[in-house]
Each structure stands twice: as structure tokens, then as C-alpha cells.
Design a protein around this motif. Structure first.
Motif, mmCIF file in Angstrom:
data_model
loop_
_atom_site.group_PDB
_atom_site.id
_atom_site.type_symbol
_atom_site.label_atom_id
_atom_site.label_comp_id
_atom_site.label_asym_id
_atom_site.label_seq_id
_atom_site.Cartn_x
_atom_site.Cartn_y
_atom_site.Cartn_z
ATOM 1 N N HIS A 6 9.168 1.263 -0.317
ATOM 2 C CA HIS A 6 8.503 1.076 -1.606
ATOM 3 C C HIS A 6 7.046 0.683 -1.394
ATOM 4 O O HIS A 6 6.143 1.185 -2.083
ATOM 5 N N SER A 36 12.470 -2.071 0.932
ATOM 6 C CA SER A 36 11.204 -2.591 0.401
ATOM 7 C C SER A 36 10.000 -2.030 1.147
ATOM 8 O O SER A 36 8.952 -1.786 0.543
ATOM 9 N N PRO A 60 3.473 -3.492 -8.911
ATOM 10 C CA PRO A 60 4.663 -4.316 -9.163
ATOM 11 C C PRO A 60 5.245 -4.882 -7.873
ATOM 12 O O PRO A 60 4.929 -4.441 -6.767
ATOM 13 N N ASP A 61 6.124 -5.836 -8.037
ATOM 14 C CA ASP A 61 6.847 -6.457 -6.932
ATOM 15 C C ASP A 61 7.843 -5.440 -6.367
ATOM 16 O O ASP A 61 8.693 -4.921 -7.100
ATOM 17 N N ARG A 97 10.357 -5.795 -4.649
ATOM 18 C CA ARG A 97 11.767 -6.233 -4.703
ATOM 19 C C ARG A 97 12.426 -5.886 -6.032
ATOM 20 O O ARG A 97 13.650 -5.910 -6.145
ATOM 21 N N LYS A 98 11.611 -5.533 -7.042
ATOM 22 C CA LYS A 98 12.160 -5.239 -8.359
ATOM 23 C C LYS A 98 12.177 -3.740 -8.669
ATOM 24 O O LYS A 98 12.512 -3.343 -9.773
ATOM 25 N N LEU A 99 11.817 -2.935 -7.692
ATOM 26 C CA LEU A 99 11.711 -1.496 -7.929
ATOM 27 C C LEU A 99 13.002 -0.767 -7.566
ATOM 28 O O LEU A 99 13.702 -1.136 -6.610
ATOM 29 N N THR A 145 10.136 6.207 -5.186
ATOM 30 C CA THR A 145 10.093 4.972 -5.956
ATOM 31 C C THR A 145 10.017 5.301 -7.435
ATOM 32 O O THR A 145 9.222 6.167 -7.845
#
Length: 623
Positions: free
Chosen positions: A525, A522, A543-544, A546-548, A477
């Protein structure tokens, strides 16, 4: 085999009234009172017919039974430099139970050696290994002079060496003060390690030593010694033993051309080590550039494994880490395109019990602080800049490394000796007389004296034998630097967090056996963020997922979690270099040196127990 970690006992250097260095452990002199180099030149070089005997050879191997202050090595290196007919490659292998501290060595050299040897001595001091048991390899003069130091008891280490010695330097403290150095057991292994043309020399003419040598097929004679000694001893194998040595231990030749399949960490390391031996290397890679698969992650961790029982895996990991650390520093010092951060690695204990074990092991002084030390939670918090849950181990020589740049640095060092056949997939491999033919469909890519399968799990498709390889999915990640702006060291626990060359952070990694999904997911992550929370609890707002961003690659391991490095049984000239799992950064430099030594008949740079633990034959040959 496991064994308790035991510290080395360093030598304590003192000087007598004449200024000659003495060992306080054995109450004996390190060299003749005639001067620091007189004995080396008269007894060991002269007694072995050097430098004349190495003239015109591809390789010459010296085996010494006591390194001491390194005077015999320095004198031999000097003689090699001064000889226009010198051998192409000089190997000097030496055992030392009580290594001198680096500072003491430097101080003595400044005091005792002539000016024309100061540069050589300084280079040796700069490369002097940490006082850690095991085998350490150091190269000088572009790799043409190779010093292999085996730290530990000669009685235990000689059986663990593999080499063919052309000259024996039997050196050590007096048989009356150090009888173990001159025993029958030592003589038996000297015979095993000797080439057919071996000679020996020593300053002692002890009757017990002469009998032990004779019992193991050495023919000796007394010669005029160096004052104040009246005699010295020289010798060689009996003619019948020479014939047996030639029959059972023939000198290996260096292959002219080797094909290496796969341009990841293993393949590029192998290419560099083979090129350093003057071999023409053809590097075959299906992608257009190196390090496009498991070796393509933005950063990984360079650290050793430390275990209370000092298992085979821990010993190999430690040897590999020390070798890799030296190799990366050499690449960096040469200006190669290496991207890394030698800022140390912190391994946080998983729980209070493990931290207690870590502290106890460190407090035993079994390993030097320069390799590993224990830090309390507050010491570690101060260095990290964020609160850690527990203390743990600090590896000062640890680092984060960008694997693609290490591949490029190794290839840059190899230079024109490596031909890159990229965007070419090897799908066929066949024996062709004394050579191996690598093909892509109907097209022959190369015909080579030997082939190295360094293409991870794909080696199984080319190998004539069923290789026991396991594919393991790993997702890393990518975290923005703004999340932890003060973090500049690498952290490990059940996962790792480290900087990357572009400034972001690399967090990993999932360990998914039997999962062939190449997509970034996801749930992986989320698993990595859980590892982050265990490393630095309550430190950051997670953090979210889905945004990584992230990356998926497939590691290749074996059932016993040790790599496959060596010739495949029944397949002469076909070698495996795979199964490095998640330790490619640590294992690949030493693994490549083992591979190069096997291919060329050089002294092996690890103990036999470790070499056997990585040899592919362990899965195919019983007993």
C-alpha cells in the motif's frame, strides 16, 4: 525489429469533369467511367467466377492489392448477401498505401452509390479504422464477412501477410503511374499467398505484368474488357504450381470442439472468438465463476504503448489497443454486461526529458490525434481537475475497464456455443489419437480436437514443454472516492489511478517478482501511495496504510515481456494463450483473434513480424 514511426499519407480525393473520383497523388481515376460498381462487377467478380466459385464453401478468401474507395469490397459483399449458396465466411483482405479519410469516404458514398447499398456503405464508414499503419480487422453480418485492411506500402506488407487466397483482385492505379503495384516482387508474393484453386482478374493487360505473372507460375489470358478498355486479364496457377500449393499450403479445416482451460481475460476472449467461428467450446475453470484470479481486479487500464523507435512491442501494443477498443465498443453497443469508462487515459511524463520526447513524437504527426496527442501540464491539469507535475500523452480512446465484466460480456456474446465446466480443475492432459483428453484425476473432463492453455502460470504444469513463465505479485489499493471527488479520467505514470464501477478508485500496482505472498500488505500500500504522490503531488492528504483495502493477484509474464499465443511446437492441437503480464485488457481481444485464425486457417490479423513475436516457438526453435 525497430523502425522510426512513419505517418501514413492519406489520399486526396478530387473529381474530374465527368464526376469520376481521381487521386491527386497519381493523377488517375479510382474506377472506370462506366460507373462506380461496373468495373468491380465485370472485371473482379466476373473475372474470378464469382459468386459461383464460393458456393457451399466453409471459407472463401479474396486478396486485393489496392482498396481505394472500397468499391470492390462493397460489390463483393453485396454479391455474397444476394447469393443463397454463399460460403459460410467471406474474408476480404486488402492493402492500401493511401487510405481515404473517413469523411471523404462517407461523402463519396452518399454521392455515388445506389440506395440499396447505402446501409452497407454506412456500416463500413462507421467502422473505418484510424489512419495508422498496420493491419486492421473489421467484421460485418455477425462475423460472417470479415474485412482485413492492411494500411501501408503493398511492397512491404504483402511479405508480412499470412493467408490462402482463393481469388486475387489486382487493382491499383495505372502501371505507368504506379509501377510498384505491378512489380515482379508483388507477383512473387501473390503466388506465396495463393491457395491451389486461386484465380486472378485485373483490368490491365500490361505486357510487363503478364511476364511477371508467368515468371511466378500464373497462366493468364486476355478477355473482353469493360468499355472503354478493349481487354482485361484473368488467370490461375499453372497445374504444377497448383499441386505444389496443395502440398505445401493445404486448406485447414475448422475444429469441431476446442477445450479452453482458464476463464480469465484470455480464456473468455478465446472462447468468444472460437464460438464466433462456429466451434463448440468447453471452458474449464477451477473456480465457480470466471475472473477470480489476476483478471478479478475491480478496474484496469486500456491504453497503447507508444515508442519513438516503434519497436515490435509498441507495434503489437498499438494494434492490440485499436482492436480492443473496437471490440469493447461493439460489446457495449450490443448491450453486453460490460462495465467500463471510455473517458480517455492520460499518461503523465516521468520527467522533463520524457515529456520533451513525447511532445516531439506527437509534433511529428506520425500518429493521428485521434489515437494520441500531447497535452501540456496546464491542459492536463484542466482536464484532470487536479494539478499534475508535467504534461504528457492523452489517449482519447483509452478507458478504464472492469475485467470480470469483460469476461462475462465475452461469454454472453458466445452464448450457448460455450459449455462452462466450472469448479473443475484440469490436472491432466494427454494426447489420445487425433484428440486431446483433459482430465481431473481419474475423471475425463473432455476430449477435444484442440486445447488452449489460458490458465496463466498454471499452464506450465499441463504443458508437455517447459514454458518460460514468470509469476509476478501485484497488489492494488482501493481508495475512497471522497479522496479525489473530481477525478473521472484515468491517470498513468509509473503506476495508475482509475475509477471503478462502484465509484471508488483503483490505485496500483506493485510489481513483486519472486514474491508468493497472497496477503494484502502495508508495504505494498505504501508503494502504491508513493505512486499516487508522483501522479498528483501535494494534492491529497495520504491515508493511513493500515486502514486501506486492497487485492493481491499474480500476473504471468515471459522473459521478453511478450505473450505466448499459438501452437506449441511438436504438439499439434495444443495452444498456449498466456504470459499477458499486466496487459491482459489490451492484448486479450487481438490475441484471441490471432488464436482463432491459427486454429481455423483464417488470414492472420497481424503482420508476420508481430505474429512471430508472440509465437511460443520463439523460445523452442532456433533460427
Amino acid at each position: 525489429m525497430s523502425r522510426p514511426l512513419q505517418p501514413l499519407q492519406p489520399a486526396t480525393l478530387t473529381f474530374d469533369d465527368e464526376g469520376t473520383p481521381r487521386s491527386s497523388l497519381f493523377d488517375d481515376r479510382y474506377h472506370s467511367c462506366e460507373g462506380p460498381l461496373a468495373q468491380a462487377q465485370f472485371v473482379f467478380l466476373g473475372g474470378n467466377g464469382l459468386p459461383g466459385r464460393w458456393a457451399g464453401r466453409e471459407r472463401f478468401v479474396v486478396l486485393e492489392t489496392g482498396f481505394g474507395l472500397g468499391l470492390n469490397f462493397l460489390a463483393t459483399w453485396r454479391a455474397w448477401l444476394d447469393d443463397p449458396a454463399r460460403c459460410e465466411r467471406l474474408h476480404f483482405v486488402s492493402v492500401e498505401k493511401h487510405p481515404v479519410a473517413q469523411y471523404d469516404l462517407a461523402t463519396y458514398y452518399q454521392r455515388a452509390l445506389p440506395q440499396d447499398m447505402s446501409d452497407m456503405a454506412q456500416r463500413l464508414v462507421e467502422r473505418w479504422p484510424l489512419p495508422v499503419s498496420g493491419v486492421h480487422r473489421i467484421e460485418f453480418d455477425g462475423g460472417r464477412v470479415v474485412l482485413t485492411l492492411a494500411f501501408g506500402d503493398v511492397d512491404a506488407l504483402l511479405p508480412q501477410l499470412t493467408l490462402r487466397a482463393n481469388a486475387l483482385y489486382l487493382d491499383g492505379f495505372s502501371p505507368a503511374r504506379n509501377p510498384d503495384m505491378w512489380s515482379e516482387h508483388i507477383c512473387r508474393h501473390l503466388k506465396r499467398l495463393s491457395a491451389d484453386d486461386v484465380t486472378l482478374a485485373t483490368w490491365t493487360v500490361s505486357a510487363a505484368l503478364r511476364r511477371a505473372l508467368a515468371d511466378h507460375s500464373f497462366v493468364t489470358e486476355k478477355r473482353l474488357g469493360l468499355k472503354p478498355k478493349r481487354d482485361m486479364l484473368t488467370g490461375a496457377l499453372h497445374p504444377q504450381a497448383q499441386a505444389a500449393a496443395l502440398r505445401h499450403r493445404p486448406q485447414a479445416g475448422t475444429p469441431r470442439c476446442v477445450a479452453v482451460i482458464g476463464a480469465g481475460l484470455a480464456g473468455c476472449a478465446a472462447a468468444e472468438r472460437l464460438a464466433a467461428r462456429g466451434i463448440e467450446v468447453v471452458l474449464i475453470e477451477r473456480h465457480a465463476a470466471p475472473a477470480q484470479e489476476a483478471s478479478g481486479n475491480p478496474a484496469g487500464v486500456l491504453r497503447p504503448m507508444v515508442a519513438r523507435d516503434d519497436s515490435i512491442a509498441a507495434r503489437f501494443s498499438r494494434a492490440a489497443f485499436l482492436h480492443a477498443s473496437s471490440h469493447l465498443r461493439r460489446l457495449d453497443g450490443e448491450g453486453r454486461p460490460l462495465k467500463w469508462g471510455p473517458t480517455g487515459v492520460m499518461q503523465i511524463a516521468q520527467d522533463a526529458e520524457q515529456e520533451q520526447m513525447q511532445h516531439a513524437l506527437w509534433a511529428s504527426h506520425a500518429l493521428p490525434d485521434a489515437l494520441v496527442r500531447h497535452l501540456s501540464d496546464w491542459e492536463m491539469t484542466r482536464r484532470v481537475g487536479y494539478t499534475v507535475p508535467r504534461g504528457g500523452w492523452w489517449f482519447p480512446r483509452g478507458a478504464w475497464v472492469n475485467p470480470p465484466s469483460l469476461c462475462e460480456a465475452n461469454l454472453a456474446r458466445a452464448g450457448d456455443a460455450v459449455t462452462r465446466l466450472f469448479s473443475s480443475e484440469a490436472i491432466g492432459l494427454a494426447r489420445d489419437g487425433a484428440s486431446w483428453r483433459v482430465s481431473a484425476g481419474d475423471r475425463t473432463l473432455v476430449s477435444a480436437d484442440a486445447v488452449v492453455l489460458a490458465n496463466a502460470s498454471d499452464a506450465a504444469a499441463l504443458s508437455p514443454l517447459a514454458l518460460p513463465l514468470i509469476r509476478i505479485r501485484g497488489q492494488v489499493t482501493r481508495l475512497p472516492r471522497a479522496l479525489l471527488p473530481q477525478l473521472h479520467v484515468t491517470l498513468c505514470c509509473d503506476g495508475y489511478l482509475c475509477p471503478t464501477p462502484d465509484g471508488d478508485l483503483n490505485l496500483g500496482a506493485s510489481f513483486d517478482v519472486g514474491d508468493e505472498d497472497c496477503s494484502v500488505r502495508s508495504d505494498s500500500h505504501a508503494g502504491n501511495l508513493a505512486r499516487l504522490e508522483r501522479l498528483l503531488p501535494d494534492t491529497v492528504l495520504l491515508p493511513d496504510v493500515r486502514k486501506l483495502a486492497g487485492r493481491v493477484a499474480f500476473r504471468t509474464a515471459t522473459p521478453d515481456r511478450m505473450p505466448l499465443i499459438g501452437e506449441l511446437p511438436g504438439q499439434p492441437g495444443l495452444y498456449a494463450f498466456t504470459g499477458l503480464g499486466s496487459r491482459g485488457l489490451v492484448w486479450s481481444p487481438l490475441g484471441a483473434e490471432v488464436l482463432g485464425a491459427r486454429l481455423c486457417g483464417d488470414p492472420i490479423p497481424v503482420e508476420n513480424e508481430l505474429a512471430s513475436a508472440i509465437d511460443p516457438r520463439r523460445f523452442f526453435v532456433q533460427g
